[in-house]
Every structure is written in structure tokens, then in C-alpha cells.
Design an enzyme around this catalytic site. Structure first.
Site, PDB file in Angstrom:
ATOM      1  N   CYS A 196      -3.054  -2.268  -0.327  1.00  0.00           N
ATOM      2  CA  CYS A 196      -2.728  -2.863   0.977  1.00  0.00           C
ATOM      3  C   CYS A 196      -2.527  -1.765   2.020  1.00  0.00           C
ATOM      4  O   CYS A 196      -1.475  -1.126   2.056  1.00  0.00           O
ATOM      5  CB  CYS A 196      -1.488  -3.751   0.871  1.00  0.00           C
ATOM      6  N   CYS A 203       0.280  -2.600   4.506  1.00  0.00           N
ATOM      7  CA  CYS A 203       1.625  -2.393   3.958  1.00  0.00           C
ATOM      8  C   CYS A 203       1.998  -0.915   3.881  1.00  0.00           C
ATOM      9  O   CYS A 203       3.118  -0.530   4.219  1.00  0.00           O
ATOM     10  CB  CYS A 203       1.719  -2.990   2.554  1.00  0.00           C
ATOM     11  N   ASP A 204       1.065  -0.102   3.409  1.00  0.00           N
ATOM     12  CA  ASP A 204       1.411   1.260   3.006  1.00  0.00           C
ATOM     13  C   ASP A 204       0.760   2.368   3.819  1.00  0.00           C
ATOM     14  O   ASP A 204       1.083   3.545   3.625  1.00  0.00           O
ATOM     15  CB  ASP A 204       1.052   1.462   1.526  1.00  0.00           C
TER      16      ASP A 204
END
Length: 309
Positions: free
Chosen positions: A133, A136-137
Site C-alpha cells: 500500500c 499507507c506507507d
């Protein structure tokens, strides 16, 4: 008989349970074969959930959700739903033990899971430099070098996203041409810090106690190996949609899906089957973010109340 059956205990399912019970439904059960929380509980760092100032793990973020939902009457049954079917106006949920539960309305919120690349080091360094992701990261690699593994639309789109954050983005693909749409490929070419590594096989993700330090690749024709010095490896080789519960005895789906197996819904999370809703990563065009799944669940919960009324 249940008023509302929720299949899946991630952010979408939990929020649907919260809104439906708080909105007045008395007989609502969420079926989740494990602990509630969903895939996000496996994430090591969350810092993009609205209102959450501190960086927390996915487990910490989801910790109080089940307790809050159950306060208004949501029941959690630790059971595996094998099949959802409908006859007349009543849904039947077949559980793993062979028992049948009937419900007036159903939400399917079983989600999807990223496909594993099957690369050495992938599992070992997951959450320690390996991610599925970018949204997300990606921020954790601001100004750093990373690699993207894959050649489809998602891989190219995520490489573009990372290019706005990272110093260099290597995109590794085993073919000579990307599988992504020409439009996305042309868009990617406008980013000088995206470096295609074509016709290469990812051999291994390497690292140490601190996390990922590189990705070993091998040219398909020459067998020449090299290591790309990166701190992060983002894997986008497809997703498995967890839609098996919708498959009927004749092999068809209970409701309409697209070619990828994602459930087709409208803006109110309604499928083409009355009383059946889909929310979260199982639905078409899902952003695959906790806040979006929770929104889906809230919408579905409200719509279930409206349908039953």
C-alpha cells in the site's frame, strides 16, 4: 431470524454494525471467523487516519472499535460463512458447520487480499520495508529510493504516487512491455525519477535487522543479476477478491460483479439484489483505505435500516 447479517469484521463491517444498531435495528449479527479488525490490524504504523495524531499500529487503531459497536447491541459470532443465497425475500447464510442462519438483509464486507509475489524475503520483511500500500506507507520513504514490483495498472499508478514522495522509484517488471494501459504508462514517463527495470525477474528482497536494504533482480535473457539499493519494496501483482461466499450452487454469483470479481454497487452500497449490500475492499473502485471502508459501512448500515422500514 436476523434483521441484518454482516459478513466480515473489518472497518466496513464494524461500522455497519455500529450505525445499524444505533439506528434502531435490534437483531444484528456480524460474522467474523477471527478477531474483528480486518487486514489493517497487520499494519505496523498508521498515521493517516483522521483525528489520530499519534502514530499507532493497526491493532491499536482498531482496538476499541468492536467494544464501541457492541455497546449498541451488535453481536459477534465467530463463524465462517460459506455461502449466501436468497429465496423470495429471505437470505440464507450457510455456515462452516452446516447450519443455516436466515436474515432479512445482508452486508458482504469480506474484503480482498494482495497477491503474494512469492519472492524470497517478501514475508520476512513485510512491514519492515515490504508493503502492498503506497498510500499507507509511502510517506515513510520520503526522499528515499524504493522499488515497485509489478507491471499492471495498479503498479504503475502506485509508482506515480510514490514518485511525488520518494527520490527514485524503480519499477520492476518481468516483461518487455507494461500490462498497464497506455495512458497510465505515458503519464508515468513524465516522471524522471521513475526508472523502469524491464525484462527482469525479482529474485530476492534483501535486508538486515533494520529492514529492507535492496532488491535482487535477474535479467530474463542474460541471467545477469544486480541489486537495486532501496529501503522499501512495494508489491503490486494483483489482489484476490474474497467473494467466495457469493458463489451459488450453479457457479454463478448471487449479485453482479465485474471481471475482477469485485461486487458492483451504487453510491448507497446497494447491489442489484434487493437487501444485499457490499462495502469495503470487496466492492468495485474501493480506495482500500480504512476511512473509506468505514464510510462504506456507515452508508450500508443506514441503507439497511431504510430497506427494512
Amino acid at each position: 431470524m436476523l434483521d441484518f447479517a454482516i459478513v466480515g469484521g473489518g472497518p466496513a463491517g464494524l461500522t455497519a454494525g455500529l450505525y445499524s444498531t444505533r439506528g434502531g435495528l435490534k437483531n444484528v449479527t456480524m460474522f467474523e471467523k477471527g478477531l474483528p479488525g480486518g487486514q489493517i490490524t497487520q499494519s505496523s504504523e498508521i498515521e493517516n487516519y483522521p483525528g489520530q495524531l499519534e502514530v499507532v499500529t493497526g491493532m491499536e487503531l482498531m482496538d476499541k472499535w468492536p467494544q464501541q459497536c457492541q455497546k449498541f447491541g451488535l453481536k459477534h459470532e465467530m463463524a465462517d460463512v460459506k455461502q449466501i443465497s436468497k429465496k423470495d425475500d429471505i437470505f440464507s447464510l450457510k455456515l462452516a458447520d452446516g447450519s443455516i442462519v436466515e436474515a432479512k438483509s445482508v452486508l458482504i464486507a469480506t474484503g480482498s487480499v494482495p497477491k503474494a509475489a512469492g519472492v524470497k524475503g517478501e514475508a520476512e520483511f513485510f512491514g519492515k520495508g515490504v508493503s502492498t500500500c503506497a498510500t499507507c506507507d509511502g510517506f515513510f520513504y520520503k526522499g528515499k529510493d524504493v522499488a515497485v514490483i509489478g507491471g499492471g495498472d495498479t503498479a504503475v499508478e502506485e509508482a506515480i504516487f510514490l514518485a511525488n514522495i520518494c527520490k527514485t522509484v524503480y519499477i520492476i517488471h518481468r516483461r518487455e512491455q507494461f500490462k498497464a494501459s497506455p495512458h497510465e504508462v505515458e503519464k508515468m514517463k513524465k516522471y524522471p525519477n521513475i526508472v523502469p527495470v524491464m525484462n527482469h525477474i525479482t529474485e530476492e528482497i534483501v535486508g538486515d535487522n533494520m529492514g529492507v536494504t535492496g532488491v535482487k533482480v535477474k535479467h530474463r535473457d542474460t541471467d545477469v543479476e544486480k541489486i537495486l539499493d532501496v529501503m522499501g519494496a512495494f508489491i503490486f501483482v494483483g489482489r484476490d477478491i474474497l467473494n467466495q461466499t457469493l458463489i451459488q450452487d450453479d457457479g454463478s454469483f448471487l449479485c453482479k460483479t465485474n471481471e475482477a470479481g469485485e461486487v458492483i454497487v451504487d453510491l448507497k452500497m446497494r447491489t442489484d439484489v434487493k437487501g444485499l449490500y457490499a462495502a469495503g475492499d470487496i466492492r468495485v473502485d474501493a480506495p482500500k483505505q480504512v476511512v473509506c471502508a468505514a464510510s462504506d459501512g456507515a452508508i450500508a448500515g443506514i441503507e439497511a435500516i431504510s430497506y427494512l422500514q
